[in-house]
Design a protein around this motif. Structure first.
Motif, PDB file in Angstrom:
ATOM      1  N   ARG A 256       0.825  -1.199   0.000  1.00  0.00           N
ATOM      2  CA  ARG A 256       0.000   0.000   0.000  1.00  0.00           C
ATOM      3  C   ARG A 256       0.863   1.254   0.000  1.00  0.00           C
ATOM      4  O   ARG A 256       0.472   2.291   0.517  1.00  0.00           O
ATOM      5  CB  ARG A 256      -0.913   0.008   1.237  1.00  0.00           C
ATOM      6  CG  ARG A 256      -2.115  -0.929   1.129  1.00  0.00           C
ATOM      7  CD  ARG A 256      -2.850  -0.992   2.442  1.00  0.00           C
ATOM      8  NE  ARG A 256      -4.270  -1.293   2.274  1.00  0.00           N
ATOM      9  CZ  ARG A 256      -5.134  -1.417   3.276  1.00  0.00           C
ATOM     10  NH1 ARG A 256      -4.717  -1.253   4.522  1.00  0.00           N
ATOM     11  NH2 ARG A 256      -6.410  -1.688   3.052  1.00  0.00           N
ATOM     12  N   ILE A 257       2.030   1.145  -0.600  1.00  0.00           N
ATOM     13  CA  ILE A 257       2.955   2.268  -0.638  1.00  0.00           C
ATOM     14  C   ILE A 257       2.396   3.371  -1.529  1.00  0.00           C
ATOM     15  O   ILE A 257       1.951   3.120  -2.647  1.00  0.00           O
ATOM     16  CB  ILE A 257       4.337   1.824  -1.153  1.00  0.00           C
ATOM     17  CG1 ILE A 257       4.962   0.812  -0.191  1.00  0.00           C
ATOM     18  CG2 ILE A 257       5.264   3.020  -1.341  1.00  0.00           C
ATOM     19  CD1 ILE A 257       5.260   1.365   1.180  1.00  0.00           C
ATOM     20  N   ASP A 258       2.431   4.594  -1.038  1.00  0.00           N
ATOM     21  CA  ASP A 258       2.010   5.763  -1.811  1.00  0.00           C
ATOM     22  C   ASP A 258       3.202   6.692  -1.938  1.00  0.00           C
ATOM     23  O   ASP A 258       3.448   7.522  -1.055  1.00  0.00           O
ATOM     24  CB  ASP A 258       0.846   6.463  -1.098  1.00  0.00           C
ATOM     25  CG  ASP A 258       0.296   7.636  -1.887  1.00  0.00           C
ATOM     26  OD1 ASP A 258       0.542   7.710  -3.105  1.00  0.00           O
ATOM     27  OD2 ASP A 258      -0.395   8.489  -1.292  1.00  0.00           O
ATOM     28  N   PRO A 259       3.976   6.589  -3.021  1.00  0.00           N
ATOM     29  CA  PRO A 259       5.192   7.401  -3.149  1.00  0.00           C
ATOM     30  C   PRO A 259       4.910   8.886  -2.988  1.00  0.00           C
ATOM     31  O   PRO A 259       3.957   9.431  -3.540  1.00  0.00           O
ATOM     32  CB  PRO A 259       5.664   7.086  -4.582  1.00  0.00           C
ATOM     33  CG  PRO A 259       5.123   5.722  -4.862  1.00  0.00           C
ATOM     34  CD  PRO A 259       3.795   5.684  -4.180  1.00  0.00           C
ATOM     35  N   GLY A 260       5.739   9.536  -2.195  1.00  0.00           N
ATOM     36  CA  GLY A 260       5.603  10.968  -1.983  1.00  0.00           C
ATOM     37  C   GLY A 260       4.646  11.361  -0.878  1.00  0.00           C
ATOM     38  O   GLY A 260       4.538  12.543  -0.551  1.00  0.00           O
ATOM     39  N   ASN A 261       3.952  10.394  -0.284  1.00  0.00           N
ATOM     40  CA  ASN A 261       2.997  10.702   0.780  1.00  0.00           C
ATOM     41  C   ASN A 261       3.768  10.932   2.086  1.00  0.00           C
ATOM     42  O   ASN A 261       4.388  10.008   2.618  1.00  0.00           O
ATOM     43  CB  ASN A 261       1.995   9.565   0.950  1.00  0.00           C
ATOM     44  CG  ASN A 261       0.807   9.937   1.826  1.00  0.00           C
ATOM     45  OD1 ASN A 261       0.945  10.643   2.824  1.00  0.00           O
ATOM     46  ND2 ASN A 261      -0.364   9.475   1.444  1.00  0.00           N
ATOM     47  N   GLU A 262       3.730  12.168   2.576  1.00  0.00           N
ATOM     48  CA  GLU A 262       4.486  12.514   3.778  1.00  0.00           C
ATOM     49  C   GLU A 262       3.743  12.163   5.066  1.00  0.00           C
ATOM     50  O   GLU A 262       4.328  12.183   6.143  1.00  0.00           O
ATOM     51  CB  GLU A 262       4.831  14.005   3.763  1.00  0.00           C
ATOM     52  CG  GLU A 262       5.733  14.401   2.601  1.00  0.00           C
ATOM     53  CD  GLU A 262       6.090  15.874   2.622  1.00  0.00           C
ATOM     54  OE1 GLU A 262       5.588  16.577   3.525  1.00  0.00           O
ATOM     55  OE2 GLU A 262       6.864  16.304   1.747  1.00  0.00           O
ATOM     56  N   LYS A 263       2.446  11.846   4.961  1.00  0.00           N
ATOM     57  CA  LYS A 263       1.649  11.553   6.150  1.00  0.00           C
ATOM     58  C   LYS A 263       1.583  10.064   6.437  1.00  0.00           C
ATOM     59  O   LYS A 263       1.658   9.637   7.599  1.00  0.00           O
ATOM     60  CB  LYS A 263       0.235  12.111   5.975  1.00  0.00           C
ATOM     61  CG  LYS A 263      -0.666  11.905   7.179  1.00  0.00           C
ATOM     62  CD  LYS A 263      -2.038  12.527   6.977  1.00  0.00           C
ATOM     63  CE  LYS A 263      -2.933  12.337   8.186  1.00  0.00           C
ATOM     64  NZ  LYS A 263      -4.287  12.927   7.985  1.00  0.00           N
ATOM     65  N   PHE A 264       1.432   9.252   5.395  1.00  0.00           N
ATOM     66  CA  PHE A 264       1.277   7.813   5.592  1.00  0.00           C
ATOM     67  C   PHE A 264       2.407   7.042   4.908  1.00  0.00           C
ATOM     68  O   PHE A 264       2.652   7.203   3.714  1.00  0.00           O
ATOM     69  CB  PHE A 264      -0.072   7.332   5.041  1.00  0.00           C
ATOM     70  CG  PHE A 264      -1.253   7.835   5.824  1.00  0.00           C
ATOM     71  CD1 PHE A 264      -1.556   7.303   7.063  1.00  0.00           C
ATOM     72  CD2 PHE A 264      -2.044   8.859   5.330  1.00  0.00           C
ATOM     73  CE1 PHE A 264      -2.636   7.766   7.798  1.00  0.00           C
ATOM     74  CE2 PHE A 264      -3.134   9.332   6.043  1.00  0.00           C
ATOM     75  CZ  PHE A 264      -3.428   8.783   7.286  1.00  0.00           C
ATOM     76  N   GLY A 265       3.069   6.212   5.705  1.00  0.00           N
ATOM     77  CA  GLY A 265       4.138   5.363   5.209  1.00  0.00           C
ATOM     78  C   GLY A 265       3.900   3.930   5.625  1.00  0.00           C
ATOM     79  O   GLY A 265       2.812   3.572   6.102  1.00  0.00           O
ATOM     80  N   PRO A 266       4.894   3.065   5.496  1.00  0.00           N
ATOM     81  CA  PRO A 266       4.708   1.650   5.829  1.00  0.00           C
ATOM     82  C   PRO A 266       4.290   1.396   7.275  1.00  0.00           C
ATOM     83  O   PRO A 266       3.539   0.461   7.546  1.00  0.00           O
ATOM     84  CB  PRO A 266       6.092   1.040   5.546  1.00  0.00           C
ATOM     85  CG  PRO A 266       6.715   1.962   4.555  1.00  0.00           C
ATOM     86  CD  PRO A 266       6.218   3.322   4.903  1.00  0.00           C
ATOM     87  N   ARG A 267       4.746   2.226   8.217  1.00  0.00           N
ATOM     88  CA  ARG A 267       4.435   1.958   9.623  1.00  0.00           C
ATOM     89  C   ARG A 267       2.992   2.307   9.978  1.00  0.00           C
ATOM     90  O   ARG A 267       2.322   1.530  10.660  1.00  0.00           O
ATOM     91  CB  ARG A 267       5.396   2.711  10.555  1.00  0.00           C
ATOM     92  CG  ARG A 267       4.988   2.635  12.034  1.00  0.00           C
ATOM     93  CD  ARG A 267       6.065   3.074  12.971  1.00  0.00           C
ATOM     94  NE  ARG A 267       7.115   2.061  13.083  1.00  0.00           N
ATOM     95  CZ  ARG A 267       7.040   0.981  13.848  1.00  0.00           C
ATOM     96  NH1 ARG A 267       5.956   0.739  14.567  1.00  0.00           N
ATOM     97  NH2 ARG A 267       8.045   0.122  13.905  1.00  0.00           N
TER      98      ARG A 267
END
Length: 418
Positions: A152-163
């Protein structure tokens, strides 16, 4: 013993490796690309979301990259994060998944956990991955554990990451799911368990099909709202004031990236091949979204015609050629078919993008401008294709003879909008 080996060190595998390392896991990255492996071991990143300093931090935490498959045999968990592009028949190309699975099968040990993260159609884990792994003589759910967990990786998303992005997990058996939940629970805040692998595979496709269909809805509305003299951007703003029952989606010059233009087609292809009838919502959405670059090219022609100019011979500057803002990723960018259409009509094309030094979207490529202000002032038409944060769209529009905003970010009256 290594905690985890991650097969495929791209936009999915590398951020996953980073989180695992941060949680104290011993991580080995496996990739068949020798240049990528050498670059990572030299602390150089090749993906947008991780800087060279991040790779250096991972290396200090024990991360190593390798092309030697023998390292797989010493891992407690193996995660497959390889790409699944579309094949010629419209289904997923599973060549990389099969190759990675065979590599694991040659090094499979009793008790190992194998997880597929690559996006694909429902049934892949059980029908493709499991038989290849069981060719080793070991049985899934008995001798080793098998699960699917969609990336569910969203490149460039500063709010949601893998964790902090919830991790969906489906196991071949309840015990397989338990092992996968335990594995991800070490470095992911929330793990969501499904009934099985097919449900987890379908969940990913539902997510992106939902976005695909709703983007197609507003893209089609953009076409007739323009003809009716209705400002769709203002319509969306007003509709968004409703605190329930509505989620805003926005039109654009096309749909890019590694998920939305591709993943729903896996499902459509699977329904047609297994059930014998079409998934009409997806196929219609694909038709609408795929023709948006053509629509933008026609609008550009109309804008020039209104000033007595033809596309042929006119200078057109494209601003932003990546598939989403503020990253360098160009996968499936709608700027490519748009450029080809305009070039085919004889336009004198140039582009500017702060993240793309060279843009070879067709033979000969498109020249890049360095002096943006001068290029905007001199162009017959400027098309904002991607709204990077560094662009002050209203200021740029004020410098242009004609400015076509395909992203709805300008506010001035003397601008053409999608």
């Amino acid at each position: 013993m290594t905690d985890v080996v991650i097969l495929g060190l791209g936009y999915v595998g590398l951020p996953l490796a980073q989180e695992a390392v941060r949680a104290g896991a011993s991580v080995c990255g496996y990739d068949v690309n020798e240049a990528i492996v050498a670059s990572l071991n030299a602390c150089r990143s090749h993906v947008d979301d991780l800087a060279d300093s991040d790779i250096a931090e991972m290396r200090a935490g024990g991360f190593t990259a390798t092309t030697d498959e023998a390292h797989i045999a010493s891992a407690a968990t193996a995660v497959i994060c390889v790409p699944t592009p579309l094949s010629e028949d419209g289904g997923p190309d599973l060549a990389a998944v099969k190759a990675a699975t065979r590599t694991i099968a040659r090094n499979l040990r009793p008790g190992m956990l194998v997880i597929l993260e690559s996006t694909t159609y429902p049934g892949t884990t059980d029908e493709v991955v499991r038989p290849l792994l069981e060719s080793s003589g070991l049985r899934a759910g008995v001798d080793f554990h098998l699960a699917f967990s969609p990336e569910r990786i969203d490149p460039g998303n500063e709010k949601f990451g893998p964790r902090n992005t919830p991790k969906v997990v489906g196991g071949h058996s309840a015990a397989c799911a338990d092992r996968a939940v335990e594995f991800y629970g070490r470095f992911v805040d929330t793990v969501v368990r499904t009934k099985g692998t097919r449900e987890a595979e379908m969940a990913k496709l539902l997510e992106n099909t939902y976005r695909h269909v709703n983007i197609a809805l507003v893209n089609e509305m953009a076409r007739f709202c323009n003809q009716l003299g209705i400002d769709l951007w203002d319509v969306i703003r007003a509709a968004s004031s409703k605190p329930f029952g509505f989620q805003a989606f926005y039109p654009g010059p096309g749909v890019g990236g590694h998920c939305i233009p591709i993943d729903p087609n896996y499902l459509s292809h699977n329904v047609r091949s297994k059930l014998g009838y079409p998934f009409r919502f997806v196929e219609l959405a694909q038709e609408i979204n795929a023709t948006m670059p053509e629509y933008v090219a026609r609008r550009a022609q109309d804008i020039l015609n209104d000033s007595g100019l033809a596309v042929s011979g006119s200078s057109i500057l494209l601003l932003g050629v990546t598939y989403k803002p503020d990253i360098a990723d160009q996968r499936e960018s709608p700027a490519v078919p748009l450029a080809r259409l305009l070039q085919g009509q004889g336009a004198k094309l140039s582009y500017h993008d702060p993240y793309v030094e060279h843009w070879n979207c067709f033979d000969g490529g498109v020249p890049r401008v360095d002096d943006l202000s001068s290029a905007i002032a001199e162009a017959d038409l400027v098309i904002l294709v991607q709204s990077h944060g560094v662009y002050d769209a209203d200021r740029l529009a004020g410098q242009a003879r004609r400015f076509f905003d395909t992203r709805g970010v300008t506010k001035g009256p003397d601008v053409y909008r999608l």
